[in-house]
Design a protein around this motif. Structure first.
Motif, short mmCIF file in Angstrom:
data_model
loop_
_atom_site.label_atom_id
_atom_site.label_comp_id
_atom_site.label_asym_id
_atom_site.label_seq_id
_atom_site.Cartn_x
_atom_site.Cartn_y
_atom_site.Cartn_z
N GLU A 22 0.83 -1.19 0.00
CA GLU A 22 0.00 0.00 0.00
C GLU A 22 0.87 1.26 0.00
O GLU A 22 2.08 1.21 -0.20
N GLN A 23 0.21 2.39 0.24
CA GLN A 23 0.93 3.65 0.32
C GLN A 23 1.87 3.62 1.53
O GLN A 23 1.53 3.06 2.57
N PRO A 24 3.05 4.23 1.41
CA PRO A 24 3.99 4.24 2.54
C PRO A 24 3.35 4.90 3.77
O PRO A 24 2.58 5.85 3.66
N VAL A 25 3.70 4.35 4.92
CA VAL A 25 3.21 4.92 6.18
C VAL A 25 4.00 6.19 6.48
O VAL A 25 5.24 6.15 6.50
N PRO A 26 3.33 7.33 6.69
CA PRO A 26 4.08 8.56 6.96
C PRO A 26 4.81 8.48 8.29
O PRO A 26 4.35 7.82 9.22
N PRO A 27 5.96 9.14 8.39
CA PRO A 27 6.67 9.14 9.67
C PRO A 27 5.93 9.94 10.72
O PRO A 27 5.10 10.80 10.41
N ILE A 28 6.23 9.64 11.97
CA ILE A 28 5.71 10.43 13.08
C ILE A 28 6.75 11.50 13.40
O ILE A 28 7.91 11.17 13.67
N GLU A 29 6.37 12.76 13.34
CA GLU A 29 7.29 13.87 13.61
C GLU A 29 6.75 14.68 14.78
O GLU A 29 5.71 15.32 14.69
N LEU A 30 7.45 14.60 15.88
CA LEU A 30 7.06 15.29 17.11
C LEU A 30 8.27 16.02 17.67
O LEU A 30 9.22 15.39 18.13
N GLY A 31 8.24 17.36 17.62
CA GLY A 31 9.39 18.12 18.06
C GLY A 31 10.58 17.78 17.20
O GLY A 31 10.50 17.77 15.98
N ASP A 32 11.70 17.45 17.85
CA ASP A 32 12.90 17.10 17.09
C ASP A 32 13.05 15.60 16.91
O ASP A 32 14.11 15.11 16.52
N VAL A 33 11.98 14.85 17.19
CA VAL A 33 12.00 13.40 17.05
C VAL A 33 11.24 13.00 15.79
O VAL A 33 10.10 13.43 15.58
N VAL A 34 11.88 12.20 14.94
CA VAL A 34 11.24 11.67 13.73
C VAL A 34 11.28 10.15 13.81
O VAL A 34 12.36 9.56 13.95
N ILE A 35 10.11 9.53 13.70
CA ILE A 35 10.00 8.08 13.77
C ILE A 35 9.54 7.58 12.41
O ILE A 35 8.39 7.78 12.02
N ASP A 36 10.43 6.96 11.67
CA ASP A 36 10.13 6.43 10.35
C ASP A 36 9.65 5.00 10.53
O ASP A 36 10.45 4.07 10.70
N ARG A 37 8.32 4.82 10.49
CA ARG A 37 7.75 3.50 10.74
C ARG A 37 8.03 2.52 9.60
O ARG A 37 8.12 1.32 9.84
N ALA A 38 8.13 3.03 8.38
CA ALA A 38 8.38 2.15 7.24
C ALA A 38 9.77 1.53 7.32
O ALA A 38 9.95 0.33 7.08
N GLN A 39 10.76 2.34 7.66
CA GLN A 39 12.13 1.85 7.74
C GLN A 39 12.56 1.50 9.16
O GLN A 39 13.68 1.04 9.37
N ARG A 40 11.64 1.74 10.12
CA ARG A 40 11.92 1.44 11.53
C ARG A 40 13.21 2.13 11.98
O ARG A 40 14.11 1.52 12.54
N ARG A 41 13.27 3.44 11.71
CA ARG A 41 14.42 4.26 12.11
C ARG A 41 13.93 5.45 12.91
O ARG A 41 12.84 5.98 12.68
N VAL A 42 14.75 5.87 13.86
CA VAL A 42 14.42 7.01 14.71
C VAL A 42 15.58 7.99 14.70
O VAL A 42 16.75 7.59 14.81
N THR A 43 15.26 9.27 14.57
CA THR A 43 16.28 10.31 14.72
C THR A 43 15.80 11.33 15.73
O THR A 43 14.60 11.57 15.88
N ARG A 44 16.75 11.92 16.43
CA ARG A 44 16.46 13.06 17.29
C ARG A 44 17.46 14.16 16.98
O ARG A 44 18.66 13.93 17.02
N ALA A 45 16.94 15.33 16.66
CA ALA A 45 17.77 16.47 16.26
C ALA A 45 18.69 16.08 15.11
O ALA A 45 19.85 16.51 15.03
N GLY A 46 18.19 15.23 14.22
CA GLY A 46 18.96 14.82 13.05
C GLY A 46 19.92 13.68 13.27
O GLY A 46 20.52 13.17 12.33
N ASN A 47 20.07 13.24 14.52
CA ASN A 47 21.00 12.16 14.85
C ASN A 47 20.23 10.85 15.00
O ASN A 47 19.24 10.79 15.75
N GLU A 48 20.69 9.82 14.31
CA GLU A 48 20.00 8.54 14.38
C GLU A 48 20.19 7.90 15.76
O GLU A 48 21.28 7.93 16.34
N VAL A 49 19.10 7.34 16.28
CA VAL A 49 19.11 6.66 17.56
C VAL A 49 18.82 5.18 17.30
O VAL A 49 17.78 4.85 16.71
#
Length: 260
Positions: free
Chosen positions: A146-173
């Motif tokens: 289906e269509q890609p799942v949009p990331p969750i963006e809250l403050g400086d935290v980005v949660i990419d559910r499709a790739q299962r990656r998390v960044t905070r302030a641009g730094n991968e966690v």
């Protein structure tokens, strides 16, 4: 000769495979017997190096892993297994020490149980890990179709559910699979307090409140990686994701389960 034990392969070529790594023969035999009764293919190793080798050869669906092992300890076994191929790991420990538990979670374990434990609970938690894996596989298949799942963006935290990656302030966690699922559950309802029981049911698929310390330990692990300001403790209730910070940092650094 490899220090292993195994059960006959149950019916069906797609049977679930469980690897048990436990150095106490009586405990290992009891676990193998009980898990085999579920119709699973179960093999056991009684030392760390054999456990790593069997995990590589068998490609198990789940691993039940003791912390204290001869050769190399369970933490190193878990680290090596996860480095080769992510797999759900249920760790067994003889000590109710939260530091050990956090270290275990940090090397990729999904859950832990303290000895002595009931076989009923062991089976229930193993089934929960398997259900989570199946659910994640189905979700990935749906996302791919289906269509890609949009990331969750809250403050400086980005949660990419499709790739299962998390960044905070641009730094991968780098998070373990369970930590990622827990973060998604919290971040999907920002500023909403979620009880430990709800988190346990949604993330671990485990409905017995005896596992709430598992939630607390994973929250501590998330705070160590993401910072103490994102997850707020509501004493006696649960946790809330606070995208703009504002969490009680004293609570975040607290020690006991109530203030995890």
């Amino acid at each position: 000769m490899a220090n292993t034990a195994q059960t006959p392969t149950p019916r069906g070529p797609s049977a679930t495979t469980v690897l048990v790594v436990e150095d106490e023969p009586a405990i290992a035999q009891a676990i193998v017997h009980r898990l085999s009764a579920e119709g699973w293919r179960v093999q056991a190793a009684h030392d760390g190096p054999t456990g790593v080798a069997l995990a590589s050869r068998l490609q198990p669906d789940v691993v039940v892993l003791d912390v204290m092992l001869p050769g190399i300890d369970g933490l190193e076994v878990c680290r090596r297994i996860q480095a080769e191929r992510p797999v759900p790991v249920l760790m067994l420990t003889a000590r109710d020490d939260e530091t050990d538990m956090l270290i275990g979670l940090g090397v990729g374990a999904d859950d832990y149980m303290t000895k002595p434990f009931s076989m009923r609970e062991l089976v229930a938690r193993t089934k929960a890990l398997l259900r989570r894996t199946e659910r994640a596989t189905r979700a990935a298949e749906i996302a791919a179709a289906e269509q890609p799942v949009p990331p969750i963006e809250l403050g400086d935290v980005v949660i990419d559910r499709a790739q299962r990656r998390v960044t905070r302030a641009g730094n991968e966690v780098h998070l373990t699979p369970t930590e990622f699922d827990l973060l998604v559950e919290l971040a999907s309802s920002p500023k909403t307090v979620l009880t430990r029981e709800k988190l346990l049911a949604e993330v671990w698929d485990w409905v017995d409140a005896s596992g709430t310390r598992t939630v607390d330990s994973h929250i501590k692990a998330l705070r160590r990686k993401l910072g103490p300001d994102l997850i707020r403790t509501v004493h006696g209730v649960g946790y809330a994701f606070e995208p703009a910070g504002g969490g009680d940092t004293a609570d975040a650094a607290g020690g006991g389960p109530a203030g995890a």
